[in-house]
Design a protein around this motif. Sequence first.
Motif, PDB file in Angstrom:
ATOM      1  N   LYS A  61       0.638  -0.737  -0.239  1.00  0.00           N
ATOM      2  CA  LYS A  61      -0.107   0.400   0.192  1.00  0.00           C
ATOM      3  C   LYS A  61       1.090   1.951  -0.046  1.00  0.00           C
ATOM      4  O   LYS A  61       1.842   1.932   0.679  1.00  0.00           O
ATOM      5  CB  LYS A  61      -0.835  -0.159   1.299  1.00  0.00           C
ATOM      6  CG  LYS A  61      -1.716  -1.163   1.068  1.00  0.00           C
ATOM      7  CD  LYS A  61      -2.504  -1.320   2.946  1.00  0.00           C
ATOM      8  CE  LYS A  61      -3.903  -1.812   2.334  1.00  0.00           C
ATOM      9  NZ  LYS A  61      -5.139  -2.314   3.321  1.00  0.00           N
ATOM     10  N   PRO A  62       0.375   2.352  -0.710  1.00  0.00           N
ATOM     11  CA  PRO A  62       0.692   3.412  -0.940  1.00  0.00           C
ATOM     12  C   PRO A  62       1.805   3.804   0.484  1.00  0.00           C
ATOM     13  O   PRO A  62       2.358   4.555   1.403  1.00  0.00           O
ATOM     14  CB  PRO A  62      -0.415   4.637  -1.273  1.00  0.00           C
ATOM     15  CG  PRO A  62      -0.795   3.708  -1.927  1.00  0.00           C
ATOM     16  CD  PRO A  62      -1.096   2.451  -1.159  1.00  0.00           C
ATOM     17  N   GLU A  63       0.640   3.827   1.628  1.00  0.00           N
ATOM     18  CA  GLU A  63       1.239   4.327   3.457  1.00  0.00           C
ATOM     19  C   GLU A  63       2.012   3.330   3.321  1.00  0.00           C
ATOM     20  O   GLU A  63       2.660   3.959   4.685  1.00  0.00           O
ATOM     21  CB  GLU A  63       0.006   4.581   3.775  1.00  0.00           C
ATOM     22  CG  GLU A  63      -0.967   3.489   4.189  1.00  0.00           C
ATOM     23  CD  GLU A  63      -2.292   3.231   3.420  1.00  0.00           C
ATOM     24  OE1 GLU A  63      -2.525   2.137   3.710  1.00  0.00           O
ATOM     25  OE2 GLU A  63      -2.311   4.027   2.176  1.00  0.00           O
ATOM     26  N   THR A  64       2.990   2.911   3.287  1.00  0.00           N
ATOM     27  CA  THR A  64       3.747   1.942   3.264  1.00  0.00           C
ATOM     28  C   THR A  64       5.426   2.156   2.806  1.00  0.00           C
ATOM     29  O   THR A  64       6.142   1.397   3.094  1.00  0.00           O
ATOM     30  CB  THR A  64       3.638   0.221   3.309  1.00  0.00           C
ATOM     31  OG1 THR A  64       3.664  -0.344   2.161  1.00  0.00           O
ATOM     32  CG2 THR A  64       2.907  -0.137   3.741  1.00  0.00           C
ATOM     33  N   GLY A  65       5.389   3.586   2.587  1.00  0.00           N
ATOM     34  CA  GLY A  65       6.939   3.879   2.581  1.00  0.00           C
ATOM     35  C   GLY A  65       6.414   4.792   0.822  1.00  0.00           C
ATOM     36  O   GLY A  65       8.319   4.885   0.539  1.00  0.00           O
ATOM     37  N   VAL A  66       5.497   4.857  -0.563  1.00  0.00           N
ATOM     38  CA  VAL A  66       5.695   5.263  -1.370  1.00  0.00           C
ATOM     39  C   VAL A  66       5.544   5.885  -1.579  1.00  0.00           C
ATOM     40  O   VAL A  66       4.791   7.526  -0.497  1.00  0.00           O
ATOM     41  CB  VAL A  66       4.191   4.368  -2.171  1.00  0.00           C
ATOM     42  CG1 VAL A  66       4.496   5.481  -4.154  1.00  0.00           C
ATOM     43  CG2 VAL A  66       4.481   2.664  -2.133  1.00  0.00           C
ATOM     44  N   LEU A  67       6.881   7.301  -2.314  1.00  0.00           N
ATOM     45  CA  LEU A  67       6.963   8.768  -1.945  1.00  0.00           C
ATOM     46  C   LEU A  67       6.479   9.448  -3.413  1.00  0.00           C
ATOM     47  O   LEU A  67       6.652  10.318  -3.607  1.00  0.00           O
ATOM     48  CB  LEU A  67       8.219   8.639  -1.807  1.00  0.00           C
ATOM     49  CG  LEU A  67       9.025   8.240  -0.832  1.00  0.00           C
ATOM     50  CD1 LEU A  67      10.277   8.763  -0.790  1.00  0.00           C
ATOM     51  CD2 LEU A  67       8.389   8.731   0.911  1.00  0.00           C
ATOM     52  N   SER A  68       6.579   7.900  -4.662  1.00  0.00           N
ATOM     53  CA  SER A  68       6.323   8.532  -5.496  1.00  0.00           C
ATOM     54  C   SER A  68       6.415   7.335  -6.739  1.00  0.00           C
ATOM     55  O   SER A  68       6.268   6.216  -6.752  1.00  0.00           O
ATOM     56  CB  SER A  68       7.348   9.431  -6.578  1.00  0.00           C
ATOM     57  OG  SER A  68       8.600   9.158  -6.387  1.00  0.00           O
ATOM     58  N   THR A  69       5.302   7.366  -7.955  1.00  0.00           N
ATOM     59  CA  THR A  69       5.299   6.339  -8.332  1.00  0.00           C
ATOM     60  C   THR A  69       6.250   5.758  -9.054  1.00  0.00           C
ATOM     61  O   THR A  69       7.074   7.055  -9.530  1.00  0.00           O
ATOM     62  CB  THR A  69       3.800   6.483  -9.347  1.00  0.00           C
ATOM     63  OG1 THR A  69       2.576   6.555  -8.465  1.00  0.00           O
ATOM     64  CG2 THR A  69       3.460   5.549 -10.376  1.00  0.00           C
ATOM     65  N   GLY A  70       6.532   4.318  -9.289  1.00  0.00           N
ATOM     66  CA  GLY A  70       7.694   3.775 -10.523  1.00  0.00           C
ATOM     67  C   GLY A  70       7.536   2.530 -10.319  1.00  0.00           C
ATOM     68  O   GLY A  70       6.549   1.442  -9.460  1.00  0.00           O
ATOM     69  N   LEU A  71       8.014   1.894 -11.116  1.00  0.00           N
ATOM     70  CA  LEU A  71       8.136   0.229 -11.323  1.00  0.00           C
ATOM     71  C   LEU A  71       9.578   0.056 -11.469  1.00  0.00           C
ATOM     72  O   LEU A  71      10.026   0.715 -11.930  1.00  0.00           O
ATOM     73  CB  LEU A  71       8.073   0.481 -12.620  1.00  0.00           C
ATOM     74  CG  LEU A  71       7.704  -1.720 -13.096  1.00  0.00           C
ATOM     75  CD1 LEU A  71       6.917  -2.020 -12.228  1.00  0.00           C
ATOM     76  CD2 LEU A  71       7.176  -1.258 -14.550  1.00  0.00           C
ATOM     77  N   CYS A  72      10.480  -1.454 -10.762  1.00  0.00           N
ATOM     78  CA  CYS A  72      11.331  -1.763 -11.172  1.00  0.00           C
ATOM     79  C   CYS A  72      11.216  -3.203 -11.627  1.00  0.00           C
ATOM     80  O   CYS A  72      10.593  -4.434 -11.036  1.00  0.00           O
ATOM     81  CB  CYS A  72      11.877  -2.012  -9.886  1.00  0.00           C
ATOM     82  SG  CYS A  72      13.926  -2.742  -9.623  1.00  0.00           S
TER      83      CYS A  72
END
Length: 138
Positions: A61-72
């Motif tokens: 989930k975003p609230e677990t540390g996502v700062l900006s959208t991306g894909l690796c």
Amino acid sequence: MICAEILEEVSEYTQAIRKSCEILERYGMVTGEYYRGIIDNIGEYGGYFYLGEGVCMPHAKPETGVLSTGLCIIKLNTPVDFEGKKVRIFFTLAARDEAAHFVLMKQIAEICSKKQSLKKMLECRSSEEMLMMMEEEQ
């Protein structure tokens, strides 16, 4: 932003996920908590993000540390066991919101739904080739 790396092998799937999260963190897309969020999800829900054909889509989930959208994208030359399935490609998404999540999932679905595209991804010899292929699929 999309980033990619090819690894010869890992001893367990968590290493591939950790590596992808480290790359996302290096580019400022996630914090160090994101890896833990993915591992916690696996503990709670199991391998729900296995897509078939040797592909996983780890995310949290975003609230677990996502700062900006991306894909690796991590491609393994030697498959690793993920809950009884052999996996060679990890599409680790970091989505800031639901709309971004949908866009990334659509890109991944485009590749995974076409056997030829997936085969081409598996044959890539460099991260640059994988990134060019992702651009072509958009």
